[in-house]
Structures are given as C-alpha cells and as structure tokens.
Design a protein around this motif. Structure first.
Motif, PDB file in Angstrom:
ATOM      1  N   ALA A 179     -25.063 -39.711  15.335  1.00 30.85           N
ATOM      2  CA  ALA A 179     -23.901 -40.062  16.054  1.00 30.85           C
ATOM      3  C   ALA A 179     -24.589 -39.881  17.509  1.00 30.85           C
ATOM      4  O   ALA A 179     -25.516 -39.689  17.881  1.00 30.85           O
ATOM      5  CB  ALA A 179     -22.889 -38.712  16.059  1.00 30.85           C
ATOM      6  N   ILE A 180     -23.611 -41.034  18.469  1.00 33.76           N
ATOM      7  CA  ILE A 180     -23.875 -41.100  19.771  1.00 33.76           C
ATOM      8  C   ILE A 180     -23.359 -40.240  20.726  1.00 33.76           C
ATOM      9  O   ILE A 180     -22.138 -40.254  20.651  1.00 33.76           O
ATOM     10  CB  ILE A 180     -23.996 -42.446  20.227  1.00 33.76           C
ATOM     11  CG1 ILE A 180     -24.928 -43.445  19.198  1.00 33.76           C
ATOM     12  CG2 ILE A 180     -24.213 -42.744  21.624  1.00 33.76           C
ATOM     13  CD1 ILE A 180     -24.739 -44.816  19.352  1.00 33.76           C
ATOM     14  N   ASN A 181     -24.078 -39.519  21.649  1.00 34.99           N
ATOM     15  CA  ASN A 181     -23.430 -38.834  22.511  1.00 34.99           C
ATOM     16  C   ASN A 181     -22.965 -39.498  23.841  1.00 34.99           C
ATOM     17  O   ASN A 181     -23.848 -40.604  24.039  1.00 34.99           O
ATOM     18  CB  ASN A 181     -24.168 -37.599  23.041  1.00 34.99           C
ATOM     19  CG  ASN A 181     -24.365 -36.547  22.000  1.00 34.99           C
ATOM     20  OD1 ASN A 181     -23.401 -36.221  21.329  1.00 34.99           O
ATOM     21  ND2 ASN A 181     -25.664 -36.061  22.100  1.00 34.99           N
ATOM     22  N   SER A 216     -16.810 -39.078  20.213  1.00 30.25           N
ATOM     23  CA  SER A 216     -18.254 -39.895  20.248  1.00 30.25           C
ATOM     24  C   SER A 216     -19.281 -38.999  19.746  1.00 30.25           C
ATOM     25  O   SER A 216     -20.238 -39.695  19.602  1.00 30.25           O
ATOM     26  CB  SER A 216     -18.440 -40.414  21.861  1.00 30.25           C
ATOM     27  OG  SER A 216     -18.625 -39.279  22.659  1.00 30.25           O
ATOM     28  N   ASP A 217     -19.207 -37.792  19.742  1.00 33.37           N
ATOM     29  CA  ASP A 217     -20.259 -36.946  19.169  1.00 33.37           C
ATOM     30  C   ASP A 217     -20.300 -37.045  17.804  1.00 33.37           C
ATOM     31  O   ASP A 217     -21.349 -37.011  17.149  1.00 33.37           O
ATOM     32  CB  ASP A 217     -20.268 -35.583  19.349  1.00 33.37           C
ATOM     33  CG  ASP A 217     -20.262 -35.002  20.795  1.00 33.37           C
ATOM     34  OD1 ASP A 217     -21.056 -35.816  21.829  1.00 33.37           O
ATOM     35  OD2 ASP A 217     -19.777 -33.884  21.356  1.00 33.37           O
ATOM     36  N   GLY A 266      -9.670 -38.721  28.091  1.00 35.12           N
ATOM     37  CA  GLY A 266     -11.057 -38.933  28.486  1.00 35.12           C
ATOM     38  C   GLY A 266     -12.030 -37.947  27.519  1.00 35.12           C
ATOM     39  O   GLY A 266     -12.979 -38.148  27.043  1.00 35.12           O
ATOM     40  N   ASN A 267     -11.270 -36.572  27.724  1.00 37.37           N
ATOM     41  CA  ASN A 267     -12.373 -35.421  26.915  1.00 37.37           C
ATOM     42  C   ASN A 267     -12.144 -35.886  25.656  1.00 37.37           C
ATOM     43  O   ASN A 267     -13.227 -35.308  24.904  1.00 37.37           O
ATOM     44  CB  ASN A 267     -11.663 -34.124  27.494  1.00 37.37           C
ATOM     45  CG  ASN A 267     -11.900 -33.976  28.735  1.00 37.37           C
ATOM     46  OD1 ASN A 267     -12.623 -34.270  29.448  1.00 37.37           O
ATOM     47  ND2 ASN A 267     -10.833 -32.934  29.349  1.00 37.37           N
ATOM     48  N   ILE A 268     -10.925 -36.015  24.904  1.00 41.40           N
ATOM     49  CA  ILE A 268     -10.996 -36.403  23.428  1.00 41.40           C
ATOM     50  C   ILE A 268     -11.816 -37.481  23.174  1.00 41.40           C
ATOM     51  O   ILE A 268     -12.582 -37.284  21.995  1.00 41.40           O
ATOM     52  CB  ILE A 268      -9.347 -36.583  23.126  1.00 41.40           C
ATOM     53  CG1 ILE A 268      -8.652 -35.421  23.547  1.00 41.40           C
ATOM     54  CG2 ILE A 268      -9.288 -37.111  21.537  1.00 41.40           C
ATOM     55  CD1 ILE A 268      -8.912 -34.310  22.975  1.00 41.40           C
TER      56      ILE A 268
END
Length: 590
Positions: free
Chosen positions: A588-590, A191-192, A184-186
């Motif tokens: 990029a989308i956060n 996604s950044d 999940g963290n990765i």
C-alpha cells in the motif's frame, strides 16, 4: 455507588498525582516488586482507579496471577465497575484458563445491554490488552443498543487490525459521510491500504464498496470518493467521468474539474488533460475560468507540436486574442504567447515588442512584475544580460519581500552566472538560501554549490565557464549544441570536479531528446565513479525513473529506489522513492 467511586477516583487522582512518581519510575524500569509495594501504599491512602490497574498489572508482570485475582475480586465486591470484569477475564487468560476468561468477557459485553455507556470503559480495557475481536463485539452491541452512538471510526481501526478490509473500508466511509469534516483524515487512513495498482485486491474491494453505495443511495459524496480512488490509481479518465457526474448535480463550480485537469497535466497524461480542459471551454460560464482553460489547452498543444505546426498555434493565439481581447484579464495568455514567440518560434524581438505593449495596460505591481520577468528571460535568451538585469532589478525594487521578488533575484544570479560573473552570482545566491519558496531556495543552493565547488579548481575557471555556456544553450532550446559543449568538458576536463555535473546535465538533455540509452549510460557513470558525490541520489532517482517508466524494468527501478531509501534518507527524492518502491513491491502507498 459506582458513580461515587468514579468521582472519588477522579478527585484523588489529581490530589496524589505527584506522589506516584516513585511508583511509576519503578514500573517503567521493570522493578515490579517495588512498584507493587509503592502502588499498594498509595491505594490504601487513596483508592485511585489508576492505582487499581497498576497493582493488577504489577502482579501480572510478576506472574502472581492468583494474587491479582484476589485483589480484583475484593475491589469488585465494593465497586461495580465494568472494566474490572474485563481485567478479571484477562487475568484468567494469562493463567491459560480461557473458559473462565471468555465467561468474564461475555459478562462485560452483556452489561452493555443494561447500560450502553459501559461500552467506553469496556472497550478501553479490551483494546489495552489487544483483545480486538471482543472490542469489536462490544462496539457493535453498543451501536445496536443505542443508535445515537457512532463508533464507525473505532470499528474501522479495529477491523483494520483484524484484517477485515471490507468492513474497515465500509466503516471509514460511513464515518466520513456522517462527519464530512473528517474526510481528509479518512482518505489518509484509507491510502495506507490501497496502491496505484487498480488490480490490487484492496483497491478492488474499495471500488466495489463505493459502487454499491452509489447504487443504493445516489449521492455526490460517493462519486467524490470514487474520483479520489481513480486519481490514486492515475486513472484520470475514470476520475473525469465521476467529476462530470458530480458537476451534473452541482453545476455551481468547475473547481474540482479544473484541479483534475491540472493533476492529469502534472502527471503527463496530456490527452486526458486536453479532454478535460476542452470540456471546461465548452461548459464554463465564468470568463476567467474559460480563459484559463484555453491557456492550458494551447500550452498542451505547444508541448506536443513540432516546428512545422507553430504557425497553426500562432493563429490560435490570434483567435483567442480576437475573442477575449488583450487586456489584464488575458495577461497569462499574453505572457504565454510572448514565450512561445521567443522560445519556440525564435522571434525574441517580436515577443519583446508584444510584451512592451502589454506593459502599457493598467496592471497592478504583481502583474507588471510577471511581464517584466518574462521580458528579462527573453533578453537572456538573446544574451542581453545587462538589459535583463534591469528588469529583474526593477521587480526586486517594486515587489519587495514577495515570491516573485525572490524569483527575480534568482534570475539575477542566473544571468550573472551565464555571463561568467560568478562572484556576483554567488553573492545573490547566498541571500536566496533563506527564501520562503522552497523551490527557489533549493535551486539557489544547487547553483551556489556548482559555483563554489568549481571556481577554485582553475584560476581561469575554463570548465565552469564552458558549463555555464552549455547551461545557457539549454535555456535557449539549443539542445544539440549544449550536448556537444558538455562533451567538450567531459573530454578535455576529465579530472575536474565539474564532470559529474556535466554528466548529469547531459543525461537530462538526452532524456529531452528521448535518447534514453545515452541518459542511462551517464547516470550509471555517476553512480560508478562518483558514488560519494552530491549528485549520486539524483542519478539513482532519475535512472530508476527511466527503468520504471521508459524501459519497463521494474526490478532494476526498485533496487535503485531502495538505495535512496536506505542510503540517502536526507535526499529530496526520499519520499517519492519510498512511494514508488512500495508501489513496485505491491505494498500500500502512504
């Protein structure tokens, strides 16, 4: 000797932690001469490693590089601590002596061959001075010297700083593969660097990495990441292909495929959602999953159908009831059928009669509440408000402190508002402002503001009553009549505060009828004439979506999203507006 030195530092660090407060304050305030004086005093009493670094840093802040070098060399004569070698190199760098700086950096990195544990202190010093390239080399050398070390996460972050996107992605996914709990963290970190645009360079790089991984070492992990990437790109067909590949190897659960279908449906990708739900109906062995998929399919078909096709949909409901029965397991299907009869086929009596039979089934309290909630809505549809209130009140009494009880209270308020009892509606809405359901709380606040902002303008509350009637007509799917009544408000009550609300409501109805130019005109009127009102961010966002998704005018959409970001940071649309703005700008989308 070095171990003794470190232990000594750790012991004295705690002993003198309170005594360095003055030195830290001087350093924090930029008074480096006084900070240096205090740290030197502390170091004489206690050779704390933190004091060594603070003394060096204070010298460097004062540009006393030779003094820093002399101090460091004396410390290094006594203690063989690899981090000091990096600090000496950095001091040379500050003196613009890059040749000696690199000599010291290489000396520190080479020491990892002899003792791989040196990597921890060395990379810490490199990173504290933003020496990214050197830190990467140190981590890579340590990995080669000691395979048990896993520095993929640290390397991924450093590759990102370096701008080496391919190596960053590779390190992130390698780390996630060996540490599945971190996935999940990765994903959040990755996604950044990707966007909704499948042709974005970073998206292409990431996709190629995953496809190569699939070819080299076939594993569902890589299919899962590919599916996730395609979902970020709103490419649900490709995501579905990956999910089918996963299911073929792990046929124990259809949960992931169900979730994908739900996401596609929520994104209005109805054909893809239909394809996925159909797959579930032909694959599922579990009866609940099978019924749920059929329920979604018939909802989809209803949404896409015209009145001429309603008899066909009715027949499909009957086929499903013949196949699965009318018992508690098909409750959602029964409620959906009643809703279809009442709100689509305009047969509310038949719908109510059907649900009354459903209530005779052995249902638990929550299931009974769900049926009664729909029965109440059907009675509101028929403007039998008092009868509807009975059902809603029963839900509140029998399902206290539950979300469905709060929903019933909101419907009590809405029914009272429809029939013009604004005082009672407002009293119910005050309670709901503290609802545990954010959606209910927001809806309650919106309705309360509508009532409170307009009830005092006219003692007869004419405009508010007309608006409530238009709102009811909308609920009854009598869209054209609702639009006409809203026109009456706009023409006959031009000076009253309900005008922006009427414009907004009408714009939403225009959108339902695909009359986008009329909707656009209403949103623009709100923006131009009611810029200080509470609906201006709603108008910005919905108009931006029209430009974004309907009329293909991305620059206009981007400008409106930007207004929300910079002028309405407290808006409920802020997060989505920022996401869409960045996507349109190519970020990029956060």
């Amino acid at each position: 000797m070095r171990i003794l030195f470190v232990l000594c530092f750790l012991f004295t660090a705690q002993l003198f932690s309170q005594d360095d407060g003055i030195a830290r304050e001087y350093y924090k305030n930029g008074d480096f001469e006084k900070a240096l004086f205090e740290y030197k005093k502390l170091y004489v009493v206690s050779p704390n490693i933190n004091y060594v670094f603070q003394i060096i840093s204070s010298y460097q802040e004062l540009e006393q590089y030779n003094e820093a070098e002399s101090f460091l060399l004396k410390v290094m004569e006594r203690y063989n601590y690899p981090s000091f070698v990096v600090e000496l190199g950095y001091n040379y760098q500050l003196k613009n002596d890059l040749e000696n700086a690199n000599v010291q950096y290489q000396k520190a990195i080479t020491s990892i061959d002899e003792n791989p544990t040196n990597v921890f202190s060395i990379t810490r010093s490199f990173q504290s001075h933003s020496l990214v390239n050197e830190a990467i080399v140190a981590y890579e050398k340590a990995k080669a010297a000691e395979p048990k070390y896993n520095f993929d996460l640290q390397l991924a972050q450093l590759y990102g700083e370096q701008g080496n996107i391919e190596k960053m992605f590779t390190s992130y996914v390698d780390f996630a593969q060996s540490n599945p709990i971190s996935l999940g963290n990765i994903k959040r970190a990755i996604s950044d660097f990707i966007s909704e645009d499948s042709q974005n360079e970073n998206n292409i790089i990431f996709r190629k990495i995953l496809l190569k991984k699939v070819q080299q070492e076939p594993h569902v992990f890589w299919n899962e990441l590919l599916s996730w990437l395609f979902i970020q790109q709103n490419d649900f067909k490709k995501a579905f292909a990956q999910e089918k590949a996963i299911f073929s190897r792990q046929p124990e659960s259809l949960l992931r495929i169900e979730e994908l279908a739900d996401i596609a449906f929520s994104k209005n990708e109805l054909e893809t959602a239909k394809e996925i739900y159909t797959f579930i109906t032909t694959t599922a062995q579990d009866l609940d999953i099978l019924i749920e998929a059929h329920h979604h399919l018939i909802q989809l078909e209803t949404k896409q159908s015209t009145k001429e096709n309603y008899s066909t949909i009715d027949a499909k409901y009957q086929e499903l009831f013949n196949k699965f029965g009318t018992f508690s397991q098909t409750l959602k299907l029964q409620i959906a059928y009643a809703h279809f009869l009442a709100f689509n086929k305009n047969e509310p009596r038949k719908a109510a009669s059907f649900l009354e039979k459903t209530l005779e089934l052995p249902l638990n309290d929550l299931q009974q509440a769900e049926v009664k909630l729909e029965l109440g809505d059907i009675l509101v549809l028929q403007e039998k408000f008092n009868d509807a209130l009975i059902y809603y009140t029963q839900i509140q009494r029998n399902s206290k402190n539950s979300t469905i009880s709060q929903e019933a209270r909101y419907k009590v308020a809405k029914a009272s508002y429809y029939k013009g009892d604004f005082k009672w509606a407002e009293s119910q809405l005050k309670v709901l402002k503290a609802s545990t359901s954010q959606l209910i709380a927001n809806d309650a606040l919106d309705l309360k503001l509508l009532i409170s902002d307009n009830k005092y303008e006219d003692s007869t509350q004419t405009a508010l009553k007309l608006y409530a009637k238009a709102d009811l007509l909308s609920f009854q799917n009598r869209t054209d009549e609702s639009i006409t009544l809203l026109d009456k408000i706009l023409n006959e009550h031009k000076t009253e505060p309900i005008i922006p609300q009427a414009l907004f409501k009408q714009a939403q109805l225009f959108e339902e009828k695909a009359q986008f130019e009329k909707a656009e005109a209403n949103y623009e009127t709100i923006i131009e004439n009611y810029a200080d009102g509470i609906l201006v961010d709603d108008a910005y966002f919905h108009l931006a979506e029209l430009y974004d998704y309907q009329s293909n005018q991305p620059e206009k959409a981007k400008s409106l999203y930007e207004k929300i970001i910079f002028n309405h940071a407290d808006s409920i649309y802020f997060v989505e507006a920022r996401k869409r703005y960045r996507a349109l700008r190519g970020d990029a989308i956060n």
